[in-house]
Design an enzyme around this catalytic site. Sequence first.
Site, PDB file in Angstrom:
ATOM      1  CG  ASN A  57      -4.852  75.804 -75.891  1.00 24.56           C
ATOM      2  OD1 ASN A  57      -4.365  74.691 -76.100  1.00 24.56           O
ATOM      3  ND2 ASN A  57      -5.773  76.325 -76.696  1.00 24.56           N
ATOM      4  CB  ILE A  66      -0.374  79.823 -85.185  1.00 26.89           C
ATOM      5  CG1 ILE A  66       0.821  80.748 -84.881  1.00 26.89           C
ATOM      6  CG2 ILE A  66      -1.697  80.474 -84.851  1.00 26.89           C
ATOM      7  CD1 ILE A  66       0.926  81.952 -85.801  1.00 26.89           C
ATOM      8  CB  THR A  67       2.034  75.314 -87.284  1.00 28.67           C
ATOM      9  OG1 THR A  67       0.783  75.090 -87.944  1.00 28.67           O
ATOM     10  CG2 THR A  67       2.120  74.421 -86.068  1.00 28.67           C
ATOM     11  CD  GLN A  98       8.306  66.687 -87.233  1.00 27.78           C
ATOM     12  OE1 GLN A  98       9.235  66.243 -87.918  1.00 27.78           O
ATOM     13  NE2 GLN A  98       7.403  65.885 -86.687  1.00 27.78           N
ATOM     14  CE1 TYR A 117       3.260  74.809 -82.655  1.00 27.66           C
ATOM     15  CE2 TYR A 117       4.426  72.714 -82.587  1.00 27.66           C
ATOM     16  CZ  TYR A 117       3.314  73.483 -82.278  1.00 27.66           C
ATOM     17  OH  TYR A 117       2.263  72.914 -81.586  1.00 27.66           O
TER      18      TYR A 117
HETATM   19  P1  NDP Z   1      -6.356  74.990 -83.220  1.00 32.47           P
HETATM   20  O1  NDP Z   1      -5.728  75.546 -84.440  1.00 32.47           O
HETATM   21  O2  NDP Z   1      -7.412  73.953 -83.349  1.00 32.47           O
HETATM   22  O3  NDP Z   1      -6.940  76.190 -82.315  1.00 32.47           O
HETATM   23  C1  NDP Z   1      -6.105  77.263 -82.012  1.00 32.47           C
HETATM   24  C2  NDP Z   1      -6.792  78.212 -81.080  1.00 32.47           C
HETATM   25  O4  NDP Z   1      -5.867  79.272 -80.775  1.00 32.47           O
HETATM   26  C3  NDP Z   1      -8.014  78.871 -81.713  1.00 32.47           C
HETATM   27  O5  NDP Z   1      -8.995  79.062 -80.702  1.00 32.47           O
HETATM   28  C4  NDP Z   1      -7.472  80.223 -82.176  1.00 32.47           C
HETATM   29  O6  NDP Z   1      -8.445  81.246 -82.233  1.00 32.47           O
HETATM   30  C5  NDP Z   1      -6.482  80.514 -81.070  1.00 32.47           C
HETATM   31  N1  NDP Z   1      -5.480  81.504 -81.473  1.00 32.47           N
HETATM   32  C6  NDP Z   1      -4.563  81.415 -82.481  1.00 32.47           C
HETATM   33  N2  NDP Z   1      -3.847  82.551 -82.563  1.00 32.47           N
HETATM   34  C7  NDP Z   1      -4.312  83.373 -81.583  1.00 32.47           C
HETATM   35  C8  NDP Z   1      -4.003  84.686 -81.175  1.00 32.47           C
HETATM   36  N3  NDP Z   1      -3.038  85.414 -81.772  1.00 32.47           N
HETATM   37  N4  NDP Z   1      -4.706  85.244 -80.151  1.00 32.47           N
HETATM   38  C9  NDP Z   1      -5.686  84.532 -79.535  1.00 32.47           C
HETATM   39  N5  NDP Z   1      -6.036  83.271 -79.867  1.00 32.47           N
HETATM   40  C10 NDP Z   1      -5.356  82.703 -80.893  1.00 32.47           C
HETATM   41  O7  NDP Z   1      -5.126  74.454 -82.334  1.00 32.47           O
HETATM   42  P2  NDP Z   1      -5.010  73.149 -81.413  1.00 32.47           P
HETATM   43  O8  NDP Z   1      -6.207  73.026 -80.569  1.00 32.47           O
HETATM   44  O9  NDP Z   1      -4.596  72.034 -82.247  1.00 32.47           O
HETATM   45  O10 NDP Z   1      -3.729  73.543 -80.516  1.00 32.47           O
HETATM   46  C11 NDP Z   1      -3.869  74.133 -79.241  1.00 32.47           C
HETATM   47  C12 NDP Z   1      -2.483  74.228 -78.623  1.00 32.47           C
HETATM   48  O11 NDP Z   1      -1.908  72.929 -78.525  1.00 32.47           O
HETATM   49  C13 NDP Z   1      -1.499  75.062 -79.440  1.00 32.47           C
HETATM   50  O12 NDP Z   1      -0.646  75.775 -78.574  1.00 32.47           O
HETATM   51  C14 NDP Z   1      -0.717  74.021 -80.191  1.00 32.47           C
HETATM   52  O13 NDP Z   1       0.552  74.496 -80.564  1.00 32.47           O
HETATM   53  C15 NDP Z   1      -0.644  72.922 -79.160  1.00 32.47           C
HETATM   54  N6  NDP Z   1      -0.382  71.604 -79.708  1.00 32.47           N
HETATM   55  C16 NDP Z   1      -1.266  71.041 -80.586  1.00 32.47           C
HETATM   56  C17 NDP Z   1      -1.021  69.787 -81.079  1.00 32.47           C
HETATM   57  C18 NDP Z   1      -1.945  69.103 -82.003  1.00 32.47           C
HETATM   58  O14 NDP Z   1      -1.607  67.997 -82.439  1.00 32.47           O
HETATM   59  N7  NDP Z   1      -3.102  69.640 -82.324  1.00 32.47           N
HETATM   60  C19 NDP Z   1       0.206  69.040 -80.714  1.00 32.47           C
HETATM   61  C20 NDP Z   1       1.045  69.723 -79.774  1.00 32.47           C
HETATM   62  C21 NDP Z   1       0.746  70.961 -79.300  1.00 32.47           C
HETATM   63  P3  NDP Z   1      -9.466  81.361 -83.512  1.00 32.47           P
HETATM   64  O15 NDP Z   1     -10.519  80.327 -83.257  1.00 32.47           O
HETATM   65  O16 NDP Z   1      -9.985  82.769 -83.440  1.00 32.47           O
HETATM   66  O17 NDP Z   1      -8.659  81.085 -84.745  1.00 32.47           O
END
Ligand code: NDP
Length: 240
Positions: free
Chosen positions: A82, A85-86, A141, A147
């Site tokens: 899951n 990042i963007t 997009q 992304y």
């Molecule tokens: P958030 O930014 O709210 O949370 C991201 C999570 O990923 C955090 O727990 C972060 O850890 C973790 N993370 C980021 N980089 C790393 C890394 N290198 N190693 C380990 N953990 C990492 O994201 P969302 O909940 O919004 O998104 C979750 C997923 O859903 C993503 O893959 C996103 O692309 C996808 N998605 C989201 C959408 C949306 O509208 N929100 C739409 C479509 C897809 P930390 O807390 O330490 O920063």
Amino acid sequence: MARVALVTGGTRGIGAAISLALKSQGRTVIANYATNDAAAESFQAETGIAVIKFDVCGFEACEAGVAKITTEHGPIEVLVNNAGITRDGTLPRMRRDMWDAVLDTNLGSCFNLCKLTFDAMRERKFGRVVNVGSVNGQAGQYGQVNYAAAKSGIHGFTKALAQEGARYGITVNAIAPGYVDTEMVRSVPGDVLSKIVAKIPVGRLGHAEDIARGVSFLTADDADFVTGSTISINGGMHMY
Ligand code: NDP
């Protein structure tokens, strides 16, 4: 014994809802994160879910993380990729490091963690893998070639690995969320976001729980006939 589930990026946003949903399904959940210790600590305190810090971009970091989880809890049988990042920008403004970071975090992580858990799943003749893609990987997009490429890659990766896992009781599926109300989406400028919401037929952003419900379905023990699929959970935004 409860099956062990690893949720990357499992302490915040969509990942936190997935971790909670898998816990309520009876899994022993381990929630990974990268840097935000404060969010991870409060998530662990509030939910009792174990957290583990490692960077999903690094193969060796993932190897150490998987080894620690296996020693402390047992082999990982449910894997939810899951973390994402963007780093948005139109192509003229996009630097190579923005491309690499997004490809490594969103797609490279799926390779790292599937590679490191697949053998154990194969030996146990059971595995559930869910990779989190995006509507923007399906539809594209503006300002997101990195992304969209990474998320689109997830959908191909999922279908290919599903074919390798099928005879061993391992299912590999993807979820393509639409716009969900998390910090990732809250960083989109308000005027842009209201235009996006106007295009969602159900008229609202998704909730993290809307996505978690799909993950619960795909990772259930008896969901063994669903593999290589992508479930779109997007409020009707893109019908694919
Ligand atoms: P958030 O930014 O709210 O949370 C991201 C999570 O990923 C955090 O727990 C972060 O850890 C973790 N993370 C980021 N980089 C790393 C890394 N290198 N190693 C380990 N953990 C990492 O994201 P969302 O909940 O919004 O998104 C979750 C997923 O859903 C993503 O893959 C996103 O692309 C996808 N998605 C989201 C959408 C949306 O509208 N929100 C739409 C479509 C897809 P930390 O807390 O330490 O920063």
